[in-house]
Scaffold this motif. Structure first.
Motif, PDB file in Angstrom:
ATOM      1  N   ALA A 162       0.831  -1.205   0.000  1.00  0.00           N
ATOM      2  CA  ALA A 162       0.000   0.000   0.000  1.00  0.00           C
ATOM      3  C   ALA A 162       0.866   1.256   0.000  1.00  0.00           C
ATOM      4  O   ALA A 162       0.582   2.228  -0.708  1.00  0.00           O
ATOM      5  CB  ALA A 162      -0.933  -0.006   1.215  1.00  0.00           C
ATOM      6  N   GLU A 163       1.948   1.231   0.774  1.00  0.00           N
ATOM      7  CA  GLU A 163       2.865   2.372   0.823  1.00  0.00           C
ATOM      8  C   GLU A 163       3.543   2.586  -0.528  1.00  0.00           C
ATOM      9  O   GLU A 163       3.600   3.710  -1.051  1.00  0.00           O
ATOM     10  CB  GLU A 163       3.928   2.128   1.896  1.00  0.00           C
ATOM     11  N   VAL A 164       4.051   1.497  -1.117  1.00  0.00           N
ATOM     12  CA  VAL A 164       4.763   1.599  -2.391  1.00  0.00           C
ATOM     13  C   VAL A 164       3.830   2.077  -3.499  1.00  0.00           C
ATOM     14  O   VAL A 164       4.210   2.878  -4.361  1.00  0.00           O
ATOM     15  CB  VAL A 164       5.397   0.243  -2.756  1.00  0.00           C
ATOM     16  N   ASP A 165       2.592   1.606  -3.475  1.00  0.00           N
ATOM     17  CA  ASP A 165       1.637   2.034  -4.497  1.00  0.00           C
ATOM     18  C   ASP A 165       1.360   3.530  -4.386  1.00  0.00           C
ATOM     19  O   ASP A 165       1.355   4.248  -5.384  1.00  0.00           O
ATOM     20  CB  ASP A 165       0.335   1.249  -4.353  1.00  0.00           C
ATOM     21  N   ASP A 166       1.178   3.997  -3.161  1.00  0.00           N
ATOM     22  CA  ASP A 166       0.857   5.414  -2.958  1.00  0.00           C
ATOM     23  C   ASP A 166       2.033   6.310  -3.323  1.00  0.00           C
ATOM     24  O   ASP A 166       1.872   7.314  -4.016  1.00  0.00           O
ATOM     25  CB  ASP A 166       0.467   5.631  -1.491  1.00  0.00           C
ATOM     26  N   LYS A 167       3.227   5.946  -2.885  1.00  0.00           N
ATOM     27  CA  LYS A 167       4.384   6.824  -3.039  1.00  0.00           C
ATOM     28  C   LYS A 167       5.083   6.672  -4.386  1.00  0.00           C
ATOM     29  O   LYS A 167       5.781   7.584  -4.823  1.00  0.00           O
ATOM     30  CB  LYS A 167       5.410   6.545  -1.928  1.00  0.00           C
ATOM     31  N   LEU A 189      -1.384   9.226 -10.032  1.00  0.00           N
ATOM     32  CA  LEU A 189      -2.792   9.342  -9.674  1.00  0.00           C
ATOM     33  C   LEU A 189      -2.976   9.987  -8.319  1.00  0.00           C
ATOM     34  O   LEU A 189      -3.806  10.888  -8.152  1.00  0.00           O
ATOM     35  CB  LEU A 189      -3.439   7.948  -9.651  1.00  0.00           C
ATOM     36  N   THR A 190      -2.217   9.511  -7.327  1.00  0.00           N
ATOM     37  CA  THR A 190      -2.416   9.991  -5.966  1.00  0.00           C
ATOM     38  C   THR A 190      -1.851  11.385  -5.743  1.00  0.00           C
ATOM     39  O   THR A 190      -2.340  12.119  -4.889  1.00  0.00           O
ATOM     40  CB  THR A 190      -1.787   9.016  -4.952  1.00  0.00           C
ATOM     41  N   ARG A 191      -0.819  11.756  -6.521  1.00  0.00           N
ATOM     42  CA  ARG A 191      -0.159  13.037  -6.265  1.00  0.00           C
ATOM     43  C   ARG A 191       0.056  13.858  -7.534  1.00  0.00           C
ATOM     44  O   ARG A 191       0.784  14.851  -7.508  1.00  0.00           O
ATOM     45  CB  ARG A 191       1.175  12.800  -5.554  1.00  0.00           C
ATOM     46  N   ASN A 192      -0.538  13.417  -8.619  1.00  0.00           N
ATOM     47  CA  ASN A 192      -0.440  14.149  -9.886  1.00  0.00           C
ATOM     48  C   ASN A 192       1.010  14.407 -10.273  1.00  0.00           C
ATOM     49  O   ASN A 192       1.378  15.489 -10.730  1.00  0.00           O
ATOM     50  CB  ASN A 192      -1.217  15.474  -9.810  1.00  0.00           C
TER      51      ASN A 192
END
Length: 713
Positions: free
Chosen positions: A323-328, A334-337
């Protein structure tokens, strides 16, 4: 796989790595929603979890083996929200512990009341940013250090323990800790200075905290020296992000103080060099990932992340890391443009799963490259160095399928005589082979392939996926009836129910009412048959088919099958619109069997459908049936058209005024109050609705239905 076997599966993830519209991916009770293959259309995190979890032999959060697929429709490949809700309720029902047992024991040994721990816990719940580490876990570490330090007196130990519960970054806490006034050259004084530094850290006074932690890190007290060294890294990290959040909490890595982040990187490396297996080594390695994110060192972040994923010690830590790797990293676009992550030199597994994601789109938009043969050749050294060439070769075969180069796939993959119990790549290759046969519409070969795999697959997930693929092949080849043959390997009720509702002929439905594999299936077949009889105007058939209920020896009483409730056909007419009398459904159908255009009976049939909302509802089987969902398509004949009954009565010159006025009233009400048609059939134009309204008001002025109707929509 861009095949007939997977195109329906893939469309929902065309732009996302995440499972939007589902339960939070890393939450307890949130099951894997993707099928057990490495696929372009899967949630990227599911691909990673299956690939890494298999190597570790971790028990993955998949549907339980205990689900009886013959009697239940709950085995499918899509989000399972109900299971997640049930898990949340179970967790909420458990008694919350004031503190973990080790801490409670330590507190009693030191002389700290449990009520003080409970008060601290309540104050620390929901804290954010730098305060998130101010938890009972960190209190427990401090108490353990106090108990281990034999030079402290009981009074000093108790005072320091109580002072730790006051640490919150406030000036009041700083004053209370200062008031302890232990000499600086004593161990008690050093613990006091640590608490002062910690309070300064939580206050955001990073310069003062860094000075104090630097002094403590050079001291002789082991726990203080190691913890202060670790806190130097965290101090630099927090200082680097002090101005990275906007007024609405939006975080922008571009606003990170890179110099402070670099200092944190140096401190983390220094800590790990001195304490490679220290108290905070795992946390420090996690912080390295955060630091590399702050520094936008994507290759380093990928390398650190892949190493951490390989070293995960439990399925819970693996899920959290993914979950961390996907977000960062994987989904930062997607999550941070931010710019797409594409690949990294020492991260073949992340490169593999990300390439699968990139392959969802064959239209280059300038933000990410199209995955073509040249791109795959460019990243091949990553897999070669990482000894993961089979994954790269699998990507080349997926690309060949996308390019409709089916011969390459069929030449490279050969059907196997046995399948390893845990080898997702081997299984994925066999599924790809079957997908290509379906792409070619080589239905007989595809059917034989799926049947063979069903005989050798040992895993229940694989078997349920293969059942869906076999059922899709039979539907596409016009052999729907074979799904219900006595020796059919397609036993999953969800798949069988979907086909019965959407594609089954009346004769097949009658067959399954008599010979279905379970009471559930017989009920689904009979409900579908009776609804479709009514909608199609097969009134004589309906009267005969209703008697087939005698073949269901155990009537189904289950909320999970409310969509096929047979008691709906016992409608007495009492719930019809007040003021309009209707006979029972059976009497109404008998009338229509004698006179199919009987105005009163048509209106009452409309009232049956309106008040019961009876229809063939495929919503309970809509998701998670893979290629079968695309094969059955929309189906036909399952939704009633009440508007057709009303217009037939309106146009009937022999209709009684009571029936015609009611039909006009109901026809207009089809569009109340939204203006959208909820009666079925083609929408009537507003001019037609106005005509019905005016005719009702003009021809039946003073009647009950004219009086009730105030508007048209």
């Amino acid at each position: 796989m861009l095949a007939a076997g997977s195109v329906g599966l893939f469309s929902q993830w065309a732009q996302a790595s995440s499972d939007m519209g589902s339960c939070p991916w890393s939450a307890k009770g949130c099951l894997i929603s993707s099928p057990p293959v490495l696929d372009i259309g899967n949630d990227t995190r599911d691909n990673l979890l299956r690939l890494l979890g298999e190597k570790k032999a971790f028990p993955l959060p998949v549907l339980p083996e205990s689900i009886d697929v013959v009697h239940s429709r709950n085995y499918y490949f899509a989000p399972h929200l109900s299971e997640w809700y049930d898990h949340m309720q179970d967790e909420a029902a458990q008694d919350a512990s004031v503190a973990e047992l080790p801490l409670a024991m330590q507190a009693r040994q030191i002389g700290v009341d449990d009520a003080l721990l409970d008060g601290f816990r309540q104050q620390s719940d929901g804290l954010e940013d730098r305060h998130v580490s101010n938890t009972l876990d960190s209190v427990e570490q401090f108490y353990r250090a106090l108990l281990a330090e034999t030079s402290l007196t009981p009074e000093q130990r108790q005072s320091l323990a109580l002072a730790r519960l006051k640490v919150n970054g406030s000036a009041e806490a700083q004053a209370a800790i200062t008031a302890l006034n232990y000499p600086e050259n004593t161990v008690a004084g050093q613990f006091q200075h640590y608490l002062l530094a910690a309070n300064q850290f939580y206050a955001g006074d990073y310069a003062a905290a860094a000075t104090a932690f630097t002094a403590l890190s050079a001291g002789q007290q082991p726990w203080l020296a190691e913890t202060a060294s670790y806190m130097l890294m965290r101090t630099g990290l927090n200082r680097s992000s002090a101005n990275a959040s906007g007024m609405y909490g939006d975080f922008d890595v571009k606003n990170i103080d890179k110099a402070a982040a670099t200092e944190a990187l140096n401190q983390a490396q220094a800590y790990l060099q001195k304490w490679p297996d220290g108290l905070y080594a795992e946390s420090a390695r996690g912080m390295l990932r955060r630091i590399n994110w702050y520094l936008e060192g994507w290759d380093s972040l990928a390398q650190e992340s892949e190493q951490a994923l390989k070293q995960a010690g439990s399925v819970e830590s693996l899920i959290s890391l993914i979950a961390e790797v996907d977000d960062k990293l994987l989904s930062k676009d997607l999550t941070r443009n931010e710019a797409y992550f594409l690949n990294a030199p020492d991260a073949p597994l992340l490169t593999f799963t990300q390439t699968l994601r990139l392959m969802r789109s064959t239209e280059c938009d300038g933000k990410a490259p199209c995955v073509d043969r040249a791109y795959l050749e460019q990243i091949k050294p990553i897999f070669d160095r990482g000894q993961q060439l089979p994954l790269w070769q699998y990507l080349t075969l997926l690309l060949a399928e996308q390019k409709q180069d089916y011969a390459t796939v069929l030449d490279a993959i050969k059907p196997v005589e046995s399948l390893p119990e845990h080898d997702i790549l081997a299984f994925s290759q066999q599924v790809l082979y079957g997908d290509v046969l379906m792409d070619q519409k080589n239905w007989d070969a595809a059917r034989q392939h799926w049947l063979h795999l069903l005989t050798i697959a040992k895993d229940k997930e694989q078997q349920q996926m293969l059942q869906a693929m076999l059922a899709a092949t039979l539907v596409n080849s016009g052999q729907t009836g074979q799904i219900f043959a006595a020796d059919s390997p397609v036993t999953n009720l969800r798949y069988r129910s979907l086909v019965l509702k959407k594609l089954a002929t009346p004769d097949l439905l009658r067959q399954q009412v008599k010979e279905g594999s379970s009471s559930e299936e017989k009920t689904i077949a009979l409900h579908t048959l009776l609804v479709k009889d009514l909608i199609a105007g097969r009134y004589g058939d309906w009267l005969q088919d209703k008697a087939l209920g005698s073949h269901i020896t155990q009537p189904l009483v289950d909320n999970s099958f409310s969509d096929v409730d047979l008691t709906v056909f016992n409608w007495t007419g009492e719930k019809a619109e007040p003021g309009y009398r209707c006979a029972s459904l059976e009497q109404t159908v008998s009338t229509l069997n004698a006179r199919s255009d009987d105005p009163h009976a048509l209106n009452c049939l409309g009232e049956f459908f309106r008040t019961t909302q009876a229809k063939v509802d495929s919503w309970p089987e809509q998701d998670g049936t893979l290629a079968l969902g695309a094969a059955v398509g929309e189906g036909s004949g399952g939704v009633p058209n009440r508007q057709a009954y009303y217009t037939q009565v309106i146009q009937n010159p022999r209709a009684e005024p009571e029936d015609k006025s009611f039909a006009l009233y109901r026809a207009v009400m089809c569009y109340a109050p939204s203006g959208y048609n909820d009666c079925g059939g083609k929408d009537a134009e507003p001019t037609a609705r106005k005509g019905w309204f005016n005719r009702l008001k003009a021809d039946y002025r003073g009647g009950p239905w004219a009086q009730r109707l105030k508007y048209y929509w």
